[in-house]
Design a protein around this motif. Structure first.
Motif, short mmCIF file in Angstrom:
data_model
loop_
_atom_site.label_atom_id
_atom_site.label_comp_id
_atom_site.label_asym_id
_atom_site.label_seq_id
_atom_site.Cartn_x
_atom_site.Cartn_y
_atom_site.Cartn_z
N ALA A 104 37.86 -7.66 3.65
CA ALA A 104 38.61 -8.83 4.11
C ALA A 104 38.20 -9.24 5.52
CB ALA A 104 40.11 -8.53 4.06
N LEU A 105 37.96 -8.28 6.40
CA LEU A 105 37.60 -8.58 7.78
C LEU A 105 36.29 -9.37 7.83
CD1 LEU A 105 38.19 -8.21 10.81
CD2 LEU A 105 36.87 -6.08 10.72
N THR A 147 24.59 -6.04 -5.59
CA THR A 147 24.80 -6.01 -4.15
C THR A 147 26.16 -6.58 -3.80
OG1 THR A 147 24.01 -6.90 -2.03
CG2 THR A 147 23.61 -8.25 -3.99
N GLU A 148 26.76 -6.05 -2.75
CA GLU A 148 28.06 -6.55 -2.30
C GLU A 148 27.90 -7.65 -1.25
OE1 GLU A 148 27.00 -3.34 0.67
OE2 GLU A 148 26.75 -3.72 -1.47
N HIS A 149 26.68 -8.01 -0.92
CA HIS A 149 26.46 -8.96 0.17
C HIS A 149 26.93 -10.38 -0.16
CE1 HIS A 149 23.09 -6.21 1.83
NE2 HIS A 149 24.28 -5.86 2.26
N MET A 150 27.43 -11.02 0.86
CA MET A 150 27.78 -12.43 0.84
C MET A 150 26.93 -13.08 1.93
SD MET A 150 31.66 -13.96 0.84
CE MET A 150 32.14 -13.20 2.39
N ILE A 151 26.16 -14.11 1.57
CA ILE A 151 25.16 -14.68 2.47
C ILE A 151 25.54 -16.10 2.86
CG2 ILE A 151 22.72 -15.25 2.78
CD1 ILE A 151 23.47 -12.88 0.02
N LEU A 152 25.52 -16.37 4.15
CA LEU A 152 25.82 -17.70 4.68
C LEU A 152 24.52 -18.43 5.00
CD1 LEU A 152 27.68 -19.89 5.87
CD2 LEU A 152 27.76 -18.53 7.99
N VAL A 153 24.41 -19.66 4.53
CA VAL A 153 23.19 -20.46 4.71
C VAL A 153 23.56 -21.81 5.33
CG1 VAL A 153 21.20 -21.49 3.52
CG2 VAL A 153 22.19 -19.34 2.69
N ILE A 167 32.86 -3.36 -7.74
CA ILE A 167 32.92 -4.17 -6.52
C ILE A 167 33.16 -5.66 -6.78
CG2 ILE A 167 31.44 -2.55 -5.29
CD1 ILE A 167 29.17 -4.60 -5.51
N CYS A 168 32.82 -6.14 -7.96
CA CYS A 168 32.90 -7.59 -8.21
C CYS A 168 34.31 -8.17 -8.10
CB CYS A 168 32.27 -7.94 -9.55
SG CYS A 168 30.48 -7.64 -9.59
N PRO A 169 35.34 -7.51 -8.64
CA PRO A 169 36.68 -8.08 -8.48
C PRO A 169 37.06 -8.29 -7.01
CG PRO A 169 36.70 -6.41 -10.18
CD PRO A 169 35.36 -6.33 -9.53
N GLU A 170 36.68 -7.33 -6.16
CA GLU A 170 36.98 -7.49 -4.74
C GLU A 170 36.12 -8.57 -4.11
OE1 GLU A 170 39.17 -7.27 -1.58
OE2 GLU A 170 39.57 -6.02 -3.34
N MET A 171 34.88 -8.71 -4.58
CA MET A 171 34.01 -9.77 -4.07
C MET A 171 34.57 -11.15 -4.41
SD MET A 171 30.26 -8.16 -4.96
CE MET A 171 29.36 -9.62 -4.45
N ILE A 172 35.10 -11.28 -5.62
CA ILE A 172 35.74 -12.54 -6.01
C ILE A 172 36.97 -12.80 -5.15
CG2 ILE A 172 37.02 -13.70 -7.85
CD1 ILE A 172 34.04 -13.75 -8.31
N SER A 173 37.73 -11.75 -4.90
CA SER A 173 38.93 -11.88 -4.08
C SER A 173 38.58 -12.37 -2.68
CB SER A 173 39.66 -10.54 -4.01
OG SER A 173 40.79 -10.63 -3.16
N GLN A 174 37.52 -11.81 -2.09
CA GLN A 174 37.14 -12.21 -0.73
C GLN A 174 36.51 -13.60 -0.71
OE1 GLN A 174 38.42 -10.60 1.59
NE2 GLN A 174 39.03 -8.89 0.25
#
Length: 224
Positions: A207-208, A186-192, A98-105
């Motif tokens: 991407a969405l 985890t695949e989560h991306m957190i906004l603070v 999952i990390c390559p896609e996480m970096i891409s996003q």
């Protein structure tokens, strides 16, 4: 139905959701403008739509202090986040799924907010015993991460894991109870927001959702 409407319906369908009656009561009262970006106060990620005064009174969870090293070898701490919003993710350089896609996003976010004076992007390594400064620096070069406000971070495993689970709730419901020595992924991306309060959680492989994160960041910057 808009993005947040769909997300809220999905949350209600999960058995872990606990909506606070007090938050709902306050959000219905006359007062300041209720934010369209929810606040989150616990690892169950129940959304609270509040105005600024209500948020100040009800939301007591904030990202904790930390001191780490970035991929340039510089000390990076919570001090660099003062007066800024930020997005956090948890990766490792040897991750092949999952990390390559996480970096891409994350690059989607970085493209929009490159060098923005009120935005920071953080990628915490969950294998800091492998991902030292030179390794992260090489990784950044390979992945063409050259955005000045995007920081790849390493340091003590216990510090990073505690920060991930207790501050960012990176694994949602199990954030407080999981053994701190158990591998974090985890695949989560957190906004603070600028006050260190969690305002968004997204699937960092889609991407969405990265695009929605960008939209929410734009709104937060306007609100503040």
């Amino acid at each position: 139905m808009d993005f947040w409407g769909q997300r809220i319906v999905g949350i209600f369908q999960r058995k872990y959701l606990k909506i606070s009656f007090l938050a709902l009561l306050f959000s219905c009262q006359e007062g300041g403008q209720v934010s369209s970006i929810p606040y989150y106060n616990g690892p169950d990620f129940s959304p609270y739509f509040l105005d600024k005064q209500e948020a100040k009174a009800l939301i007591n969870h904030h990202i904790d202090h930390f001191y780490l090293k970035d991929h340039h070898g510089n000390t990076y701490s919570h001090d660099q986040l003062k007066g800024k919003i930020h997005v956090a993710q948890f990766i490792f350089t040897r991750c092949g799924n999952i990390c390559p896609e996480m970096i891409s996003q994350m690059k989607t976010v970085a493209h929009k907010f490159r060098a923005h004076p009120q935005v920071e992007l953080l990628s915490f390594s969950v294998t800091p015993w492998i991902d030292d400064v030179p390794t992260l620096n090489k990784f950044a070069q390979e992945k063409r991460i050259d955005v000045p406000n995007w920081h790849l971070l390493t340091g003590s495993k216990s510090n990073i894991y505690d920060l991930a689970r207790r501050s960012y709730f990176a694994e949602e419901e199990i954030g407080f109870t999981k053994d701190s020595t158990e591998f974090l992924h985890t695949e989560h991306m957190i906004l603070v927001d600028k006050e260190g309060r969690i305002r968004g959680i997204y699937n960092g492989t889609l991407a969405l959702e990265a695009e929605q994160c960008v939209k929410d960041m734009e709104k937060l910057l306007t609100e503040n």
